[in-house]
Scaffold this motif. Structure first.
Motif, PDB file in Angstrom:
ATOM      1  N   VAL A   1      16.991 -15.520   2.199  1.00 34.81           N
ATOM      2  CA  VAL A   1      17.177 -14.074   2.152  1.00 34.81           C
ATOM      3  C   VAL A   1      16.055 -13.362   2.902  1.00 34.81           C
ATOM      4  O   VAL A   1      14.948 -13.885   3.048  1.00 34.81           O
ATOM      5  CB  VAL A   1      17.229 -13.553   0.691  1.00 34.81           C
ATOM      6  CG1 VAL A   1      18.411 -14.151  -0.046  1.00 34.81           C
ATOM      7  CG2 VAL A   1      15.927 -13.836  -0.041  1.00 34.81           C
ATOM      8  N   GLU A   2      16.370 -12.169   3.358  1.00 38.12           N
ATOM      9  CA  GLU A   2      15.397 -11.252   3.947  1.00 38.12           C
ATOM     10  C   GLU A   2      15.627  -9.899   3.291  1.00 38.12           C
ATOM     11  O   GLU A   2      16.768  -9.430   3.215  1.00 38.12           O
ATOM     12  CB  GLU A   2      15.599 -11.149   5.455  1.00 38.12           C
ATOM     13  CG  GLU A   2      14.631 -10.184   6.131  1.00 38.12           C
ATOM     14  CD  GLU A   2      14.930 -10.040   7.617  1.00 38.12           C
ATOM     15  OE1 GLU A   2      14.147 -10.568   8.422  1.00 38.12           O
ATOM     16  OE2 GLU A   2      15.951  -9.395   7.948  1.00 38.12           O
ATOM     17  N   VAL A   3      14.559  -9.271   2.807  1.00 38.74           N
ATOM     18  CA  VAL A   3      14.685  -8.020   2.069  1.00 38.74           C
ATOM     19  C   VAL A   3      13.878  -6.929   2.764  1.00 38.74           C
ATOM     20  O   VAL A   3      12.673  -7.090   2.992  1.00 38.74           O
ATOM     21  CB  VAL A   3      14.205  -8.173   0.611  1.00 38.74           C
ATOM     22  CG1 VAL A   3      14.583  -6.929  -0.196  1.00 38.74           C
ATOM     23  CG2 VAL A   3      14.786  -9.433  -0.033  1.00 38.74           C
ATOM     24  N   TRP A   4      14.557  -5.842   3.106  1.00 42.10           N
ATOM     25  CA  TRP A   4      13.901  -4.681   3.697  1.00 42.10           C
ATOM     26  C   TRP A   4      13.649  -3.654   2.599  1.00 42.10           C
ATOM     27  O   TRP A   4      14.555  -3.326   1.826  1.00 42.10           O
ATOM     28  CB  TRP A   4      14.775  -4.063   4.794  1.00 42.10           C
ATOM     29  CG  TRP A   4      14.819  -4.868   6.058  1.00 42.10           C
ATOM     30  CD1 TRP A   4      15.032  -6.206   6.183  1.00 42.10           C
ATOM     31  CD2 TRP A   4      14.671  -4.359   7.383  1.00 42.10           C
ATOM     32  NE1 TRP A   4      15.024  -6.574   7.496  1.00 42.10           N
ATOM     33  CE2 TRP A   4      14.810  -5.475   8.264  1.00 42.10           C
ATOM     34  CE3 TRP A   4      14.461  -3.105   7.917  1.00 42.10           C
ATOM     35  CZ2 TRP A   4      14.721  -5.336   9.647  1.00 42.10           C
ATOM     36  CZ3 TRP A   4      14.380  -2.961   9.305  1.00 42.10           C
ATOM     37  CH2 TRP A   4      14.501  -4.063  10.150  1.00 42.10           C
ATOM     38  N   VAL A   5      12.418  -3.147   2.560  1.00 45.45           N
ATOM     39  CA  VAL A   5      12.013  -2.197   1.526  1.00 45.45           C
ATOM     40  C   VAL A   5      11.521  -0.912   2.185  1.00 45.45           C
ATOM     41  O   VAL A   5      10.691  -0.956   3.095  1.00 45.45           O
ATOM     42  CB  VAL A   5      10.896  -2.779   0.642  1.00 45.45           C
ATOM     43  CG1 VAL A   5      10.303  -1.699  -0.260  1.00 45.45           C
ATOM     44  CG2 VAL A   5      11.424  -3.938  -0.191  1.00 45.45           C
ATOM     45  N   LEU A   6      12.030   0.211   1.704  1.00 45.12           N
ATOM     46  CA  LEU A   6      11.498   1.511   2.101  1.00 45.12           C
ATOM     47  C   LEU A   6      10.594   2.012   0.981  1.00 45.12           C
ATOM     48  O   LEU A   6      11.056   2.282  -0.128  1.00 45.12           O
ATOM     49  CB  LEU A   6      12.632   2.514   2.338  1.00 45.12           C
ATOM     50  CG  LEU A   6      12.186   3.956   2.640  1.00 45.12           C
ATOM     51  CD1 LEU A   6      11.456   4.019   3.980  1.00 45.12           C
ATOM     52  CD2 LEU A   6      13.376   4.913   2.645  1.00 45.12           C
ATOM     53  N   GLY A   7       9.295   2.099   1.258  1.00 45.63           N
ATOM     54  CA  GLY A   7       8.344   2.638   0.290  1.00 45.63           C
ATOM     55  C   GLY A   7       8.188   4.131   0.505  1.00 45.63           C
ATOM     56  O   GLY A   7       7.782   4.564   1.588  1.00 45.63           O
ATOM     57  N   LEU A   8       8.488   4.912  -0.526  1.00 46.84           N
ATOM     58  CA  LEU A   8       8.514   6.366  -0.357  1.00 46.84           C
ATOM     59  C   LEU A   8       7.149   7.020  -0.524  1.00 46.84           C
ATOM     60  O   LEU A   8       6.994   8.207  -0.217  1.00 46.84           O
ATOM     61  CB  LEU A   8       9.499   6.982  -1.356  1.00 46.84           C
ATOM     62  CG  LEU A   8      10.958   6.553  -1.188  1.00 46.84           C
ATOM     63  CD1 LEU A   8      11.832   7.236  -2.238  1.00 46.84           C
ATOM     64  CD2 LEU A   8      11.461   6.868   0.211  1.00 46.84           C
ATOM     65  N   ASP A   9       6.178   6.281  -1.028  1.00 49.05           N
ATOM     66  CA  ASP A   9       4.832   6.840  -1.184  1.00 49.05           C
ATOM     67  C   ASP A   9       3.819   5.703  -1.130  1.00 49.05           C
ATOM     68  O   ASP A   9       4.175   4.526  -0.981  1.00 49.05           O
ATOM     69  CB  ASP A   9       4.706   7.655  -2.478  1.00 49.05           C
ATOM     70  CG  ASP A   9       5.121   6.867  -3.724  1.00 49.05           C
ATOM     71  OD1 ASP A   9       5.008   5.622  -3.706  1.00 49.05           O
ATOM     72  OD2 ASP A   9       5.545   7.496  -4.711  1.00 49.05           O
TER      73      ASP A   9
END
Length: 316
Positions: A30-38
């Motif tokens: 698996v490959e997981v993309w994360v958007l960190g909002l802060d």
């Protein structure tokens, strides 16, 4: 390679780290993309497993002028947070090879099994939706919609891209009692071809639908109607008095397998992550929005303390 994505802010950071670790432990390739909002969300990067890739909010805003304009204008925070989902999905989908799939999962999930079976079920569809399966009657669908946006699949093609563009336009800047980015999903089947509604009972199990399935344990695995429990959506965990935690699950449903093999391991692991991140365990749970009037607020506190409002409680 199976690509997944999620997003969260610092308030969800401990639960998100638990989700990412549990996913990478059971997921194959698996490959997981994360958007960190802060900054608190982005600070998880050193703690996350190697298959996780972090992106910062400015990177998304620079690629989406409409979202950047919404972010710059005053408005309710909930409207802003809801609008991010289709924009972030479009961002990651554009960086996914044409014809391949992307799966979105909420940050407050826990994975017990590989998501491969659920992802493969919708592999030929442009849009993959997860039904709510409410067990308390049809009324909640009027507010929350027929599908839960905590699990969503997309194939990189013209249909999925048009769907995301329309979804972003639909929720851009709107906020009302009916405002939930899930409501748009109700119309997907009639507006777009190649929509798959997941049938796997072990996907997106949660307090609002667990009462309608049979849970069992076999050879160390948790089964849902005879199939492996892939992911449990840990929404609505509220702190109570005397070291307890409300679950939203009531009656006999919470006893046995659900309490022992799902909630208890999750909360133990969440406490460990809180210690790792230097947080008080209670800070990892949802907070209560108290009513404004003193009388209502007092009654609400009493009800929460006794476990009446959010269903039965478990130790935390």
């Amino acid at each position: 390679m199976r690509r997944l994505c999620t997003y969260f802010d610092g308030r969800y950071a401990p639960r998100a780290l638990l989700m990412l670790r549990s996913l990478c432990e059971v997921g194959e390739d698996v490959e997981v993309w994360v958007l960190g909002l802060d900054e608190r969300a982005l600070a998880l990067a050193p703690h996350a497993p190697p298959p996780v890739r972090f992106a910062a909010l400015p990177e998304l805003l620079s690629a989406n002028p409409e979202l950047a304009a919404a972010h710059a204008s005053p408005g309710p925070e909930r409207g802003w947070l809801m609008t991010i989902k289709p924009a972030w999905l479009a961002f990651v989908l554009d960086r996914t090879p044409i014809g391949e799939h992307l799966t979105y999962v909420d940050a407050d999930m826990m994975f017990l099994e590989s998501p491969a079976a659920a992802i493969d079920e919708g592999a030929q569809a442009s849009i993959v939706l997860s039904p709510q399966r409410f067990t308390v009657g049809p009324a909640p669908e009027l507010f929350w919609g027929r599908f839960n946006a905590g699990w969503l699949g997309l194939r990189h093609d013209a249909t999925a891209r048009a769907f995301l563009d329309a979804w972003q336009r639909d929720c851009m800047g709107r906020i009302s009692p009916r405002y939930s980015n899930q409501k748009f999903l109700d119309h997907a089947s009639s507006l777009y071809p190649d929509v798959c509604v997941l049938r796997h009972p072990g996907v997106n199990l949660a307090h609002w639908n667990v009462g309608g399935v049979t849970l069992a344990e076999s050879e160390g695995r948790v089964l849902v109607d005879g199939r492996p429990l892939i992911s449990y959506h840990m929404a609505g965990l509220f702190p109570l008095v005397f070291g307890r935690c409300a679950t939203g699950v009531t009656g006999r449903v919470l006893r046995g397998v659900l309490a022992d093999r799902v909630y208890a391991p999750y909360l133990r692991r969440l406490r460990s992550i809180a210690e790792e991140l230097g947080m008080a365990p209670v800070e990892t749970l949802d907070r209560v929005n108290w009513p404004e009037r003193f009388k209502d607020r007092w009654l609400h506190r009493v009800a929460l303390g006794l476990g009446w409002v959010r269903g039965d409680a478990v130790r935390f």
